[in-house]
Design a protein around this motif. Sequence first.
Motif, PDB file in Angstrom:
ATOM      1  N   ARG A  22       0.826  -1.206   0.000  1.00 38.12           N
ATOM      2  CA  ARG A  22       0.000   0.000   0.000  1.00 38.12           C
ATOM      3  C   ARG A  22       0.862   1.258   0.000  1.00 38.12           C
ATOM      4  O   ARG A  22       1.828   1.363   0.745  1.00 38.12           O
ATOM      5  N   GLU A  23       0.487   2.228  -0.839  1.00 36.89           N
ATOM      6  CA  GLU A  23       1.226   3.496  -0.906  1.00 36.89           C
ATOM      7  C   GLU A  23       1.226   4.214   0.441  1.00 36.89           C
ATOM      8  O   GLU A  23       2.197   4.861   0.802  1.00 36.89           O
ATOM      9  N   GLU A  24       0.119   4.077   1.179  1.00 34.46           N
ATOM     10  CA  GLU A  24       0.019   4.731   2.482  1.00 34.46           C
ATOM     11  C   GLU A  24       1.079   4.220   3.462  1.00 34.46           C
ATOM     12  O   GLU A  24       1.554   4.969   4.315  1.00 34.46           O
ATOM     13  N   VAL A  25       1.433   2.954   3.346  1.00 38.00           N
ATOM     14  CA  VAL A  25       2.474   2.368   4.201  1.00 38.00           C
ATOM     15  C   VAL A  25       3.855   2.697   3.635  1.00 38.00           C
ATOM     16  O   VAL A  25       4.757   3.089   4.382  1.00 38.00           O
ATOM     17  N   LYS A  26       4.017   2.568   2.334  1.00 36.17           N
ATOM     18  CA  LYS A  26       5.301   2.904   1.701  1.00 36.17           C
ATOM     19  C   LYS A  26       5.718   4.340   1.996  1.00 36.17           C
ATOM     20  O   LYS A  26       6.900   4.639   2.137  1.00 36.17           O
ATOM     21  N   LYS A  27       4.742   5.229   2.104  1.00 32.34           N
ATOM     22  CA  LYS A  27       4.998   6.648   2.361  1.00 32.34           C
ATOM     23  C   LYS A  27       5.728   6.874   3.694  1.00 32.34           C
ATOM     24  O   LYS A  27       6.375   7.900   3.889  1.00 32.34           O
ATOM     25  N   LEU A  28       5.644   5.915   4.603  1.00 34.77           N
ATOM     26  CA  LEU A  28       6.319   6.037   5.908  1.00 34.77           C
ATOM     27  C   LEU A  28       7.842   6.101   5.760  1.00 34.77           C
ATOM     28  O   LEU A  28       8.532   6.549   6.678  1.00 34.77           O
ATOM     29  N   LYS A  29       8.365   5.685   4.599  1.00 36.22           N
ATOM     30  CA  LYS A  29       9.809   5.794   4.327  1.00 36.22           C
ATOM     31  C   LYS A  29      10.273   7.245   4.323  1.00 36.22           C
ATOM     32  O   LYS A  29      11.436   7.530   4.535  1.00 36.22           O
ATOM     33  N   GLU A  30       9.347   8.151   4.065  1.00 41.76           N
ATOM     34  CA  GLU A  30       9.682   9.571   3.926  1.00 41.76           C
ATOM     35  C   GLU A  30       9.835  10.298   5.261  1.00 41.76           C
ATOM     36  O   GLU A  30      10.222  11.455   5.288  1.00 41.76           O
ATOM     37  N   TYR A  31       9.524   9.621   6.354  1.00 40.56           N
ATOM     38  CA  TYR A  31       9.541  10.271   7.669  1.00 40.56           C
ATOM     39  C   TYR A  31      10.594   9.654   8.579  1.00 40.56           C
ATOM     40  O   TYR A  31      10.659   8.437   8.727  1.00 40.56           O
ATOM     41  N   THR A  37      16.348   6.225  11.981  1.00 38.32           N
ATOM     42  CA  THR A  37      15.530   5.260  11.238  1.00 38.32           C
ATOM     43  C   THR A  37      14.343   5.986  10.603  1.00 38.32           C
ATOM     44  O   THR A  37      13.947   7.052  11.054  1.00 38.32           O
ATOM     45  N   THR A  38      13.773   5.347   9.607  1.00 40.63           N
ATOM     46  CA  THR A  38      12.534   5.874   9.045  1.00 40.63           C
ATOM     47  C   THR A  38      11.361   5.305   9.838  1.00 40.63           C
ATOM     48  O   THR A  38      11.511   4.307  10.559  1.00 40.63           O
ATOM     49  N   ARG A  39      10.220   5.921   9.684  1.00 38.22           N
ATOM     50  CA  ARG A  39       9.020   5.421  10.370  1.00 38.22           C
ATOM     51  C   ARG A  39       8.677   4.030   9.858  1.00 38.22           C
ATOM     52  O   ARG A  39       8.204   3.183  10.629  1.00 38.22           O
ATOM     53  N   LEU A  40       8.934   3.754   8.581  1.00 38.76           N
ATOM     54  CA  LEU A  40       8.656   2.417   8.048  1.00 38.76           C
ATOM     55  C   LEU A  40       9.603   1.390   8.669  1.00 38.76           C
ATOM     56  O   LEU A  40       9.163   0.307   9.074  1.00 38.76           O
ATOM     57  N   GLU A  41      10.882   1.696   8.742  1.00 34.25           N
ATOM     58  CA  GLU A  41      11.834   0.761   9.371  1.00 34.25           C
ATOM     59  C   GLU A  41      11.430   0.471  10.816  1.00 34.25           C
ATOM     60  O   GLU A  41      11.444  -0.681  11.261  1.00 34.25           O
ATOM     61  N   HIS A  42      11.082   1.527  11.539  1.00 31.14           N
ATOM     62  CA  HIS A  42      10.653   1.367  12.932  1.00 31.14           C
ATOM     63  C   HIS A  42       9.405   0.483  13.007  1.00 31.14           C
ATOM     64  O   HIS A  42       9.340  -0.447  13.826  1.00 31.14           O
ATOM     65  N   SER A  43       8.430   0.754  12.170  1.00 31.53           N
ATOM     66  CA  SER A  43       7.174   0.007  12.202  1.00 31.53           C
ATOM     67  C   SER A  43       7.381  -1.463  11.882  1.00 31.53           C
ATOM     68  O   SER A  43       6.771  -2.338  12.521  1.00 31.53           O
ATOM     69  N   LEU A  73       1.042   4.866  11.756  1.00 24.07           N
ATOM     70  CA  LEU A  73       0.613   5.250  10.401  1.00 24.07           C
ATOM     71  C   LEU A  73       0.076   6.681  10.416  1.00 24.07           C
ATOM     72  O   LEU A  73      -1.124   6.927  10.406  1.00 24.07           O
ATOM     73  N   PHE A  74       0.999   7.631  10.510  1.00 24.28           N
ATOM     74  CA  PHE A  74       0.654   9.049  10.471  1.00 24.28           C
ATOM     75  C   PHE A  74       1.726   9.763   9.671  1.00 24.28           C
ATOM     76  O   PHE A  74       2.822   9.242   9.492  1.00 24.28           O
ATOM     77  N   TYR A  75       1.408  10.958   9.188  1.00 23.89           N
ATOM     78  CA  TYR A  75       2.261  11.627   8.211  1.00 23.89           C
ATOM     79  C   TYR A  75       2.617  13.055   8.619  1.00 23.89           C
ATOM     80  O   TYR A  75       2.270  14.005   7.938  1.00 23.89           O
ATOM     81  N   TYR A  76       3.295  13.194   9.716  1.00 27.51           N
ATOM     82  CA  TYR A  76       3.799  14.491  10.140  1.00 27.51           C
ATOM     83  C   TYR A  76       5.052  14.266  10.974  1.00 27.51           C
ATOM     84  O   TYR A  76       5.312  13.158  11.439  1.00 27.51           O
ATOM     85  N   ASP A  77       5.830  15.319  11.146  1.00 28.94           N
ATOM     86  CA  ASP A  77       7.021  15.250  11.989  1.00 28.94           C
ATOM     87  C   ASP A  77       6.579  15.502  13.423  1.00 28.94           C
ATOM     88  O   ASP A  77       6.181  16.612  13.780  1.00 28.94           O
ATOM     89  N   TRP A  78       6.632  14.489  14.238  1.00 24.74           N
ATOM     90  CA  TRP A  78       6.119  14.579  15.605  1.00 24.74           C
ATOM     91  C   TRP A  78       6.943  15.509  16.505  1.00 24.74           C
ATOM     92  O   TRP A  78       6.488  15.907  17.568  1.00 24.74           O
TER      93      TRP A  78
END
Length: 170
Positions: A22-31, A37-43, A73-78
Amino acid sequence: MSELKWKQDLEYVALIEDLLDREEVKKLKEYTQHHFTTRLEHSISVSYLSYRIAKRYGLDTRSTARAGLLHDLFYYDWRTTKFNEGTHAYVHPRMACENAKKITELNELECDIIIKHMWLATVALPKYKESYIVTFVDKYCAVKEVAVPLSGKVNNRLKNMWARLKTVQA
């Protein structure tokens, strides 16, 4: 965690591969998640380690693996984004759950895992054993993702200082 290890676990991959596509999950690489680590790697790290623990104890591996993957699964810099509704620890699990519901059906256990994974930073007590697993694995992975790279940097600095000291003394 070694990327090859989780990818070689075909039983685990079968549980989450539809989500990884899913693109929504792949997008986690950008954070960036925990500085190194990226958010995807962490997840994926949280998901896979939680899955392995759930499997060892005969718990719901499917829900654990999937909710572990979707827990952030969120898209902002915390570090910079603030909310009127509460702290990041309170807001992002609810946002992650809503985002996850847009891409897959969630059962009650998966919702509890995602929403309660910030327990200790929030007061909402997890209801299931799997929720506790993801909660504690999330904390473990966060610490490891920061501490391991930092310890390497500290070691390198100490080695460089030691080498310079030896040169000065010679």
